[in-house]
Write an enzyme that holds these catalytic residues in place. Structure first.
Site, PDB file in Angstrom:
ATOM      1  N   GLU A 165       0.787  -1.236   0.000  1.00 47.74           N
ATOM      2  CA  GLU A 165       0.000   0.000   0.000  1.00 47.74           C
ATOM      3  C   GLU A 165       0.820   1.288   0.000  1.00 47.74           C
ATOM      4  O   GLU A 165       0.861   2.026   1.004  1.00 47.74           O
ATOM      5  CB  GLU A 165      -0.995  -0.011   1.170  1.00 47.74           C
ATOM      6  CG  GLU A 165      -1.996  -1.159   1.066  1.00 47.74           C
ATOM      7  CD  GLU A 165      -3.131  -1.076   2.082  1.00 47.74           C
ATOM      8  OE1 GLU A 165      -3.081  -0.231   2.984  1.00 47.74           O
ATOM      9  OE2 GLU A 165      -4.073  -1.884   1.949  1.00 47.74           O
ATOM     10  N   GLU A 344      -5.581  -8.400   0.116  1.00 51.07           N
ATOM     11  CA  GLU A 344      -6.247  -8.121   1.399  1.00 51.07           C
ATOM     12  C   GLU A 344      -7.713  -7.816   1.137  1.00 51.07           C
ATOM     13  O   GLU A 344      -8.035  -7.062   0.228  1.00 51.07           O
ATOM     14  CB  GLU A 344      -5.646  -6.904   2.120  1.00 51.07           C
ATOM     15  CG  GLU A 344      -4.316  -7.159   2.757  1.00 51.07           C
ATOM     16  CD  GLU A 344      -3.742  -5.917   3.465  1.00 51.07           C
ATOM     17  OE1 GLU A 344      -4.531  -5.068   3.923  1.00 51.07           O
ATOM     18  OE2 GLU A 344      -2.512  -5.823   3.538  1.00 51.07           O
TER      19      GLU A 344
HETATM   20  C1  FCB Z   1      -4.753  -2.189   5.280  1.00 48.99           C
HETATM   21  C2  FCB Z   1      -3.399  -2.589   5.810  1.00 48.99           C
HETATM   22  C3  FCB Z   1      -3.433  -3.725   6.793  1.00 48.99           C
HETATM   23  C4  FCB Z   1      -4.623  -3.649   7.726  1.00 48.99           C
HETATM   24  C5  FCB Z   1      -5.891  -3.390   6.955  1.00 48.99           C
HETATM   25  C6  FCB Z   1      -7.126  -3.338   7.799  1.00 48.99           C
HETATM   26  O1  FCB Z   1      -4.708  -0.888   4.821  1.00 48.99           O
HETATM   27  O2  FCB Z   1      -2.557  -2.974   4.743  1.00 48.99           O
HETATM   28  O3  FCB Z   1      -2.212  -3.737   7.462  1.00 48.99           O
HETATM   29  O4  FCB Z   1      -4.415  -2.744   8.708  1.00 48.99           O
HETATM   30  O5  FCB Z   1      -5.784  -2.214   6.219  1.00 48.99           O
END
Ligand code: FCB
Length: 438
Positions: A165, A344
């Site tokens: 990110e 994610e």
């Molecule tokens: C993302 C992050 C991860 C976690 C999620 C909820 O932005 O990459 O580490 O905190 O959010």
């Protein structure tokens, strides 16, 4: 309803070093920017820190047993730079190397694929003192750190992820100021954007030096926002945001240029854009919520986020799975033919242990069903989606929210550190085994 996926679709779960490991003072680790940020006042809810977290540093063997029980095929975790090169530059800490080799060996032994992220936000604090990601020296230091990781771990890693990110490392940490180091400067943010893009390219180049090449990608949290109304200024707001918050990362990596509309002076040196734009093997997409935008000339950006009607998670993040579809559709067009992974996806919910000793997190299951329906649709529509990592394997330190927000499919009792598989964990097991009927 039955949710079915291709046989070779990869199912995993994800975490990050500072969020789960704990043991911040052990094994030769030195402080990262997050240790320091947590010690500052009013930065993290309740003054929480990652000192113990889910204690995975000591309990990874137990966690791998649970991963096997749930049938997880891959574990995405991150390597803590301050464990490998504690001062950011200089000596390699062999204890840190041994820790990750042991973790990787244990995963492989359990038949679980090793997916390692090189940078998930825990920058060694000594580098922050020398300018952090604002300084090009940090990019050079990262290159060396990446080289060490590739030399020491490539034989055990199945997939590399360079950076997690870039948006959070730049905007959230240097403009909004919610994440470490908590600065609020556009000038700094512009530098960080370029340095992070460059760091990705350099790490990728390091991965390419090995005889046996393991697939390499990046994890982007992309914004493909909706305009609040059909008014042209709101449509323009959404377009601007796409450029400023997504294309500023994807254009250089995928096309070798920065979007010209921004008019920002990136600290580009000769050769940088070639390093940044080397071909990748896959793209990771992190998705949680979507944003709806309206024009707002009071803001430096020219737009603001407006309320939506969708239900929200316990963190107030609007649940809209179609936002995920828009992101996948957009990136698939930007990067034709490159395999995609959702690296994610998940939600926070106010989980409690019920009198029966279990955690019945129905709301998380509903969130996952909605998003997995979209994943299935995307695959059927020809989007080259190859795998899905649910965030997170276990409840953990949720950055500025501290331990208030639980994202795990496994519950962590922060006092006893006992693990309890939540209903959503069994739901994921059923998805993976191909028997998800609901
Ligand atoms: C993302 C992050 C991860 C976690 C999620 C909820 O932005 O990459 O580490 O905190 O959010």
């Amino acid at each position: 309803m039955k949710l079915e996926f291709p046989e070779d679709f990869l199912w995993g779960s994800a975490t990050a070093s500072y969020q789960v490991e704990g043991a911040t003072d052990e094994g030769g680790r030195k402080p990262s920017i997050w240790d320091v940020f947590c010690s500052e006042e009013n930065r993290v809810a309740n003054g929480d820190t990652g000192e113990i977290a889910a204690d995975q540093y000591h309990r990874y063997a137990e966690d791998i047993v649970i991963m096997r029980e749930l049938g997880l095929q891959a574990y995405r975790f991150s390597i803590a730079w301050p464990r490998i090169i504690p001062e950011g530059v200089g000596e390699v800490n062999e204890e840190g190397v041994t820790y990750y080799r042991n973790l990787m060996l244990a995963l492989r032994k359990a038949g679980i694929k090793v997916v390692a992220t090189l940078y998930h936000w825990d920058l060694p604090y000594s580098l922050e003192l020398r300018g952090g990601w604002r300084s090009r020296d940090t990019v050079e230091a990262f290159r060396t750190y990446a080289r060490v990781c590739v030399e020491r771990f490539n034989d055990l890693v199945d997939q590399w992820i360079t950076i997690n990110e870039p948006w959070c490392i730049s905007y959230l940490s240097h403009l909004i100021g919610e994440h470490a180091p908590g600065h609020q400067s556009l000038e700094e943010t512009v530098k960080v954007i370029h340095h992070i893009n460059l760091a990705h390219g350099m790490a990728l180049a390091e991965c390419r030096t090995q005889e046996i090449r393991k697939p390499v990608g990046i994890s982007w949290n992309l914004f493909v926002p909706r305009n609040a109304t059909r008014r042209s200024e709101d449509m323009e707001a959404a377009r601007k945001s796409l450029i400023r918050e997504s294309r500023v990362f994807t254009d250089p990596v995928l096309h070798g240029t920065y979007p010209s509309e921004l008019g920002w002076q990136f600290p580009i040196e000769p050769g940088d854009m070639d390093i940044i734009s080397q071909p990748m093997d896959f793209i990771g997409v992190n998705y949680y919520q979507e944003t709806v935008l309206a024009a707002d000339m009071q803001q430096e950006s020219g737009y603001r986020v407006v309320p939506t009607w969708q239900p929200t998670t316990s963190q107030n993040w609007a649940i809209n799975q179609y936002g995920l579809y828009r992101v996948l559709e957009w990136i698939a067009k930007e990067a034709p033919g490159i395999p995609l992974y959702i690296t994610e996806n998940g939600c926070a919910s106010d989980d409690v242990i019920d009198p029966d000793g279990r955690v019945h997190d129905r709301d998380r299951i509903e969130y996952l069903i909605k998003h997995l329906e979209v994943v299935k649709q995307a695959i059927e529509d020809g989007i080259p989606l190859k795998g899905y990592y649910q965030w997170s394997f276990i409840d953990n330190f949720e950055w500025a929210w501290g331990y208030e927000k639980r994202f795990g499919i496994v519950y962590c009792d922060y006092k006893s550190l006992q693990r309890i598989i939540k209903d959503s964990g069994y739901f994921m097991r059923d998805i993976i085994s191909g028997f998800c009927e609901y």
